[in-house]
Design a protein around this motif. Structure first.
Motif, PDB file in Angstrom:
ATOM      1  N   ASP A 121      24.324  44.481  11.614  1.00 41.32           N
ATOM      2  CA  ASP A 121      24.202  43.372  10.675  1.00 41.32           C
ATOM      3  C   ASP A 121      24.008  42.025  11.366  1.00 41.32           C
ATOM      4  N   SER A 122      24.269  41.967  12.669  1.00 41.15           N
ATOM      5  CA  SER A 122      24.069  40.717  13.403  1.00 41.15           C
ATOM      6  C   SER A 122      22.575  40.433  13.534  1.00 41.15           C
ATOM      7  N   ARG A 123      22.229  39.163  13.773  1.00 37.87           N
ATOM      8  CA  ARG A 123      20.825  38.776  13.763  1.00 37.87           C
ATOM      9  C   ARG A 123      20.064  39.264  14.988  1.00 37.87           C
ATOM     10  N   SER A 124      20.755  39.352  16.116  1.00 34.98           N
ATOM     11  CA  SER A 124      20.078  39.766  17.349  1.00 34.98           C
ATOM     12  C   SER A 124      21.006  40.658  18.152  1.00 34.98           C
ATOM     13  N   VAL A 125      20.495  41.813  18.586  1.00 37.70           N
ATOM     14  CA  VAL A 125      21.301  42.788  19.325  1.00 37.70           C
ATOM     15  C   VAL A 125      20.435  43.436  20.404  1.00 37.70           C
ATOM     16  N   ALA A 126      21.015  43.631  21.569  1.00 36.55           N
ATOM     17  CA  ALA A 126      20.351  44.399  22.631  1.00 36.55           C
ATOM     18  C   ALA A 126      21.383  45.299  23.282  1.00 36.55           C
ATOM     19  N   VAL A 127      21.027  46.553  23.482  1.00 31.24           N
ATOM     20  CA  VAL A 127      21.876  47.513  24.180  1.00 31.24           C
ATOM     21  C   VAL A 127      21.025  48.170  25.256  1.00 31.24           C
ATOM     22  N   ILE A 128      21.480  48.088  26.494  1.00 33.79           N
ATOM     23  CA  ILE A 128      20.740  48.618  27.640  1.00 33.79           C
ATOM     24  C   ILE A 128      21.582  49.690  28.322  1.00 33.79           C
ATOM     25  N   ASP A 129      20.963  50.824  28.606  1.00 36.82           N
ATOM     26  CA  ASP A 129      21.589  51.807  29.483  1.00 36.82           C
ATOM     27  C   ASP A 129      21.441  51.270  30.899  1.00 36.82           C
ATOM     28  N   ALA A 130      22.544  50.813  31.499  1.00 32.41           N
ATOM     29  CA  ALA A 130      22.473  50.149  32.795  1.00 32.41           C
ATOM     30  C   ALA A 130      22.208  51.115  33.937  1.00 32.41           C
ATOM     31  N   GLU A 131      22.303  52.412  33.670  1.00 34.73           N
ATOM     32  CA  GLU A 131      22.020  53.398  34.710  1.00 34.73           C
ATOM     33  C   GLU A 131      20.536  53.696  34.801  1.00 34.73           C
ATOM     34  N   THR A 132      19.880  53.871  33.658  1.00 29.53           N
ATOM     35  CA  THR A 132      18.447  54.176  33.648  1.00 29.53           C
ATOM     36  C   THR A 132      17.600  52.925  33.475  1.00 29.53           C
ATOM     37  N   GLY A 133      18.205  51.843  32.989  1.00 30.80           N
ATOM     38  CA  GLY A 133      17.455  50.630  32.719  1.00 30.80           C
ATOM     39  C   GLY A 133      16.744  50.645  31.396  1.00 30.80           C
ATOM     40  N   VAL A 261      21.099  39.999  28.630  1.00 25.39           N
ATOM     41  CA  VAL A 261      21.354  41.252  29.345  1.00 25.39           C
ATOM     42  C   VAL A 261      21.177  41.026  30.844  1.00 25.39           C
ATOM     43  N   LYS A 262      20.134  40.295  31.222  1.00 29.52           N
ATOM     44  CA  LYS A 262      19.898  39.999  32.631  1.00 29.52           C
ATOM     45  C   LYS A 262      21.055  39.191  33.216  1.00 29.52           C
ATOM     46  N   MET A 263      21.560  38.235  32.449  1.00 30.09           N
ATOM     47  CA  MET A 263      22.669  37.410  32.927  1.00 30.09           C
ATOM     48  C   MET A 263      23.927  38.242  33.136  1.00 30.09           C
ATOM     49  N   ILE A 264      24.230  39.140  32.197  1.00 29.94           N
ATOM     50  CA  ILE A 264      25.429  39.961  32.320  1.00 29.94           C
ATOM     51  C   ILE A 264      25.289  40.952  33.456  1.00 29.94           C
ATOM     52  N   ARG A 265      24.095  41.467  33.639  1.00 26.50           N
ATOM     53  CA  ARG A 265      23.888  42.380  34.762  1.00 26.50           C
ATOM     54  C   ARG A 265      24.131  41.657  36.089  1.00 26.50           C
ATOM     55  N   PRO A 337      27.101  53.552  32.244  1.00 29.76           N
ATOM     56  CA  PRO A 337      27.280  52.121  32.009  1.00 29.76           C
ATOM     57  C   PRO A 337      26.273  51.592  31.003  1.00 29.76           C
ATOM     58  N   ALA A 338      26.694  50.637  30.201  1.00 26.54           N
ATOM     59  CA  ALA A 338      25.806  50.005  29.232  1.00 26.54           C
ATOM     60  C   ALA A 338      26.150  48.528  29.117  1.00 26.54           C
ATOM     61  N   ILE A 339      25.156  47.739  28.783  1.00 30.00           N
ATOM     62  CA  ILE A 339      25.346  46.312  28.518  1.00 30.00           C
ATOM     63  C   ILE A 339      24.999  46.059  27.060  1.00 30.00           C
ATOM     64  N   ILE A 340      25.885  45.342  26.381  1.00 29.16           N
ATOM     65  CA  ILE A 340      25.735  45.076  24.944  1.00 29.16           C
ATOM     66  C   ILE A 340      25.717  43.572  24.715  1.00 29.16           C
ATOM     67  N   VAL A 341      24.745  43.093  23.962  1.00 28.41           N
ATOM     68  CA  VAL A 341      24.657  41.685  23.570  1.00 28.41           C
ATOM     69  C   VAL A 341      24.528  41.609  22.060  1.00 28.41           C
ATOM     70  N   ILE A 342      25.389  40.829  21.434  1.00 24.78           N
ATOM     71  CA  ILE A 342      25.368  40.640  19.985  1.00 24.78           C
ATOM     72  C   ILE A 342      25.377  39.137  19.712  1.00 24.78           C
ATOM     73  N   ASN A 357      30.569  49.918  16.265  1.00 22.68           N
ATOM     74  CA  ASN A 357      29.531  50.867  15.868  1.00 22.68           C
ATOM     75  C   ASN A 357      28.711  51.295  17.092  1.00 22.68           C
ATOM     76  N   ILE A 358      28.348  50.309  17.931  1.00 19.80           N
ATOM     77  CA  ILE A 358      27.580  50.611  19.142  1.00 19.80           C
ATOM     78  C   ILE A 358      28.407  51.444  20.113  1.00 19.80           C
ATOM     79  N   LEU A 359      29.647  51.033  20.353  1.00 21.33           N
ATOM     80  CA  LEU A 359      30.501  51.750  21.301  1.00 21.33           C
ATOM     81  C   LEU A 359      30.754  53.183  20.859  1.00 21.33           C
ATOM     82  N   ASN A 360      30.993  53.372  19.573  1.00 27.07           N
ATOM     83  CA  ASN A 360      31.232  54.725  19.069  1.00 27.07           C
ATOM     84  C   ASN A 360      29.976  55.584  19.148  1.00 27.07           C
ATOM     85  N   SER A 361      28.819  54.962  18.928  1.00 30.16           N
ATOM     86  CA  SER A 361      27.572  55.704  19.039  1.00 30.16           C
ATOM     87  C   SER A 361      27.290  56.087  20.490  1.00 30.16           C
TER      88      SER A 361
END
Length: 368
Positions: A121-133, A261-265, A337-342, A357-361
Motif C-alpha cells: 500500500d506504500s507509494r514506493s517499494v523496492a526489494v532486492i535479493d542482495a545475494e543474486t542482485g 537500495v544502493k545507499m543501504i548496500r 540477504p535482502a534489502i527492503i525500501v519502503i 508482508n514482505i518479510l513473511n513472503s
C-alpha cells in the motif's frame, strides 16, 4: 548471554576498536577471555548485549579474497556468508578508506521467476535479493521521493568516512535546533555528548539536533558536509538523489527507492552503522553545565527492531508530511540477504504492514 553495563568509555572504545581493526568479525574475544567468542548478530540485540561483545573486542581480522579485495563477512548463525565485495573500512592505515569502489551494481532484472507474490500500500517499494542482485519486488521504485530521516544513513557514512575522533565532545548549539521544519526533541542547547554518542543518537533515536551537530563539526563546517553527502551519493551511482540537510527535515532530500537500495548496500560496509541502527535501547548520560546533567533513555524508532521478531541487520525509519512514513532495512531470511525500501506509506500501520508482508513472503520464498 548476559547483559553488560555500558559506559561512555566503552562506547568510545567500540569505535576505536572497529576503526583500528578489520571488517570481518565472526569470532571475537569477549572481555579479554580468549575462550569466549560471539557471532555477529543480525540486529536487534537486547540493550546492545550482543553488539557490545563484538564492538568492544580487541580482536579483529581482515579477510581477503584471492584478488586482494576485502570481503565483508557476516556470521548470522548459519555460517559465514559474503555479503558485499568492497574496499576496507577498517585498515590500520586508513580507518575509513573511501576508495569509491562500492559494489552497488545489481545483476538480474525485474520480472524474475523469484518475484515475491505480494501487494503493498506504500507509494514506493523496492526489494532486492542482495545475494543474486535481482529485484524481487518493485513499486514506483524509480521515482524520486522525499526520504525524511532515511537521510541519516548517508549522514553516518560521511561522518565515518572522515575518520574524525569519536571521543571528541560535541556541544549542541541553538543553531542545531533550527531547521526547515519544527521537530520535537528531548535534547537541549548546551548538551554535551561525544561524536560516537551523537551518531548513535542519530541512527537509533533519529534525533535531528545530533545529526545537525555532526554536520556542523565536520572539517570545513556544515556546507562542506552537505557537499560531501551529495558527492557520496554520486559516487554510489544514486542518480536521483539530492541532500539539502543532514537530518531529513528538508523536503528537498529525495531519492528513488532503487537508489536508496544502493545507499543501504553501501552502508552495510560499516559495522558501526549495523550495530548502532539496530540497537533497541540505550541510556545516554548527557552533560549540560547550564541545566544540569541527566540520563536520556532512548528507544529505537523501529518497532520491528524493538520487538526482535525479525532478523534485521540495518534499519532506519523516517517521517515528514511530504515523505509519509518510510523505512529502509537489510534482513536475512532463509539464509538469504535482502534489502527492503519502503517510502510514502500514509500511516505507521501501513508502513509496518507492508514491511511484515514482505518479510513473511521472503520467509516462504524458495531459496534454491
Amino acid at each position: 548471554m548476559r547483559n553488560l553495563s555500558l559506559t561512555k568509555q566503552q562506547l568510545v572504545a567500540a569505535l576505536i576498536s572497529m576503526s583500528l581493526g578489520g571488517v570481518a568479525q565472526a569470532a571475537l574475544t569477549i572481555n579479554g577471555n580468549p575462550e569466549a567468542s560471539a557471532r555477529v548478530s543480525w540486529g536487534g540485540a537486547d540493550s546492545l548485549s550482543e553488539a557490545r561483545n563484538i564492538m568492544y573486542s580487541k580482536s579483529s581480522t581482515v579477510s581477503r579474497s584471492n584478488s586482494g579485495s576485502d570481503i565483508k563477512k557476516v556470521d548470522n548463525g548459519y555460517g559465514t556468508t559474503n555479503i558485499t565485495n568492497a574496499s576496507s573500512y577498517g585498515s590500520s592505515n586508513n580507518r575509513f578508506n573511501n576508495s569509491n569502489s562500492y559494489n552497488t551494481t545489481y545483476r538480474g532484472s525485474f520480472g524474475s521467476s523469484d518475484m515475491i507474490p505480494i501487494s503493498t500500500d506504500s507509494r514506493s517499494v523496492a526489494v532486492i535479493d542482495a545475494e543474486t542482485g535481482e529485484s524481487i519486488y518493485e513499486k514506483g521504485a524509480d521515482i524520486a521521493r522525499p526520504m525524511a530521516s532515511i537521510t541519516k544513513v548517508m549522514t553516518a557514512m560521511v561522518v565515518l568516512d572522515s575518520g574524525l575522533d569519536m571521543r571528541e565532545e560535541l556541544i549542541l548549539e541553538p543553531e542545531d535546533f533550527v531547521g526547515p521544519k519544527r521537530a520535537s526533541s528531548r535534547l537541549k542547547s548546551g548538551d554535551r555528548l561525544n561524536r560516537a554518542e551523537m551518531l548513535l543518537m542519530s541512527l537509533m533515536k533519529s534525533e535531528n539536533p545530533a545529526a545537525k551537530s555532526l554536520a556542523r563539526n565536520y572539517p570545513g563546517g556544515y556546507d562542506a558536509f552537505m557537499r560531501a553527502m551529495n558527492r557520496k551519493a554520486q559516487e554510489l551511482g544514486m542518480t536521483t538523489a539530492f541532500f539539502g540537510d543532514p537530518t531529513g527535515l528538508d523536503k528537498r532530500n529525495v531519492a528513488s527507492s532503487n537508489d536508496l537500495v544502493k545507499m543501504i548496500r553501501a552502508a552495510g560496509n560499516y559495522d558501526v552503522i549495523r550495530r548502532f541502527s539496530t540497537t533497541k535501547s540505550y541510556d545516554f548520560y548527557v552533560a549540560n553545565y547550564a541545566s544540569g546533567n541527566r540520563t536520556y533513555s532512548a528507544n529505537n524508532t523501529s518497532s520491528l527492531v524493538r520487538s526482535g521478531s525479525y532478523p534485521i541487520g540495518i534499519s532506519k525509519t523516517g517521517f515528514i508530511n511530504e515523505a509519509g512514513r518510510c523505512v529502509v532495512m537489510e534482513t536475512r531470511v532463509n539464509n538469504r540477504p535482502a534489502i527492503i525500501v519502503i517510502l510514502g506509506a500514509n500511516s505507521s500501520a501501513t508502513r509496518w504492514g507492508d514491511a511484515k508482508n514482505i518479510l513473511n513472503s521472503l520467509a516462504s520464498r524458495r531459496t534454491v
